[in-house]
Design an enzyme around this catalytic site. Structure first.
Site, short mmCIF file in Angstrom:
data_model
loop_
_atom_site.label_atom_id
_atom_site.label_comp_id
_atom_site.label_asym_id
_atom_site.label_seq_id
_atom_site.Cartn_x
_atom_site.Cartn_y
_atom_site.Cartn_z
N GLU A 1 0.88 -1.17 0.00
CA GLU A 1 0.00 0.00 0.00
C GLU A 1 0.92 1.22 0.00
O GLU A 1 1.60 1.48 0.99
CB GLU A 1 -0.91 0.03 1.22
CG GLU A 1 -1.84 1.24 1.20
CD GLU A 1 -2.58 1.49 2.52
OE1 GLU A 1 -3.30 2.50 2.59
OE2 GLU A 1 -2.42 0.70 3.46
N ASP B 1 -1.97 12.04 -2.79
CA ASP B 1 -1.96 13.44 -3.18
C ASP B 1 -1.99 13.50 -4.71
O ASP B 1 -1.14 12.91 -5.36
CB ASP B 1 -0.68 14.10 -2.65
CG ASP B 1 -0.67 15.61 -2.86
OD1 ASP B 1 -1.29 16.08 -3.82
OD2 ASP B 1 0.00 16.31 -2.07
N LYS C 1 -0.33 20.48 -9.40
CA LYS C 1 0.62 21.35 -10.10
C LYS C 1 1.91 20.63 -10.50
O LYS C 1 2.70 21.17 -11.27
CB LYS C 1 0.97 22.55 -9.22
CG LYS C 1 -0.22 23.48 -8.95
CD LYS C 1 0.21 24.68 -8.11
CE LYS C 1 -0.97 25.61 -7.86
NZ LYS C 1 -0.57 26.80 -7.05
N THR D 1 -11.27 4.51 4.43
CA THR D 1 -10.31 5.17 5.30
C THR D 1 -10.95 6.41 5.91
O THR D 1 -12.05 6.83 5.52
CB THR D 1 -9.06 5.61 4.51
OG1 THR D 1 -9.45 6.62 3.58
CG2 THR D 1 -8.45 4.44 3.77
N GLU E 1 -11.54 8.84 3.16
CA GLU E 1 -12.64 8.49 2.26
C GLU E 1 -13.98 8.83 2.89
O GLU E 1 -14.88 9.34 2.22
CB GLU E 1 -12.60 7.00 1.91
CG GLU E 1 -13.71 6.61 0.95
CD GLU E 1 -13.57 5.20 0.39
OE1 GLU E 1 -14.46 4.78 -0.35
OE2 GLU E 1 -12.55 4.55 0.69
#
Length: 246
Positions: A42, A116, A120, A190, A193
């Site tokens: 994970e 994440d 950008k 999670t 989530e």
């Protein structure tokens, strides 16, 4: 660093299921777990909720949550120890250095849960070609990479990357809950989530495997420069016989 973080960092120093920048682990994970069960990673595991839940549900696989933030790993590691989940461990390292800790053909599956999206800096996305190239050096042929995200941009970017690299899609869900697909591993929620769902966000999922030919970074990314040393992908040379039929 806050007092609470210091306490957690000191705690994981003594946790038997947490390895921090370990030496000589490459190719030796089955010895660590004392079995030859398949290994699932994970990536950017945060509190390790997915690793812990997967470990609870399937004792015939080994799960390793990987993250650089020790104060987050603490949560999952403590839960795994308390519950006696000997098939769950945590590795505190930079994901960009993953090929330093796993050997070719050592990993059976990867989960990437709400990473994440780096809106950008596309090069830092965990499904960017430069990361896929690293995963290719540790995954077994045909092994699945599973992405679960609330970011439409990351989801679309991943689909584009999959197409560019001629990866194989096994499952693609544009709205897990809207399509009633939140079953099995996808039913695990999670902390983040649950927050996303409370805000009414759509949750996306795609499961794919890498091609048998080496991953190449698309031309449009070739001018990207690494921002600092710890983000650099370990550019190990892939031996030609890794791509031969076994």
């Amino acid at each position: 660093m806050g007092h609470k973080k210091l306490i957690r960092f000191r705690a994981i120093d003594n946790y038997s299921n947490v390895l921090q920048y370990p030496e000589n682990m490459k190719g030796n994970w089955n010895a660590f777990f004392k079995n030859d069960h398949p290994i699932t990673l994970e990536l950017a595991c945060g509190k390790g909720e997915y690793s812990v839940n997967l470990g609870r549900e399937n004792k015939s696989r080994n799960y390793i949550g990987i993250d650089i933030k020790g104060n987050r790993i603490y949560n999952g590691a403590k839960t795994a120890l308390t519950e006696g989940l000997s098939n769950v461990a945590f590795l505190r390292v930079q994901i960009g250095q993953i090929t330093n800790y796993f050997a070719y053909n050592e990993v059976d599956e990867i989960w990437i849960i709400f990473p994440d999206p780096f809106l950008k800096k596309a090069k830092n996305r965990l499904t960017h070609s430069r990361f896929l190239r690293a995963y290719q050096q540790i995954l077994k042929r045909g092994a699945r990479i599973n992405l679960k995200t609330d970011s439409r941009e990351l989801y679309d970017f991943t689909l584009e990357t999959i197409e560019e690299n001629k990866c194989t899609i096994h499952e693609q869900i544009a709205d897990i809950y809207g399509q009633g697909k939140a079953t099995g591993p996808l039913a695990i929620q999670t902390f983040y989530e649950k927050s996303h769902l409370a805000e009414g966000r759509t949750i996306y999922f795609v499961s794919f495997s890498l091609p048998d030919t080496p991953i190449a970074v698309p031309d449009r990314f070739r001018d990207d420069k690494e921002s600092d040393h710890e983000e650099v992908i370990n550019e190990n040379i892939i031996e030609a016989d890794h791509w031969k039929k076994e």
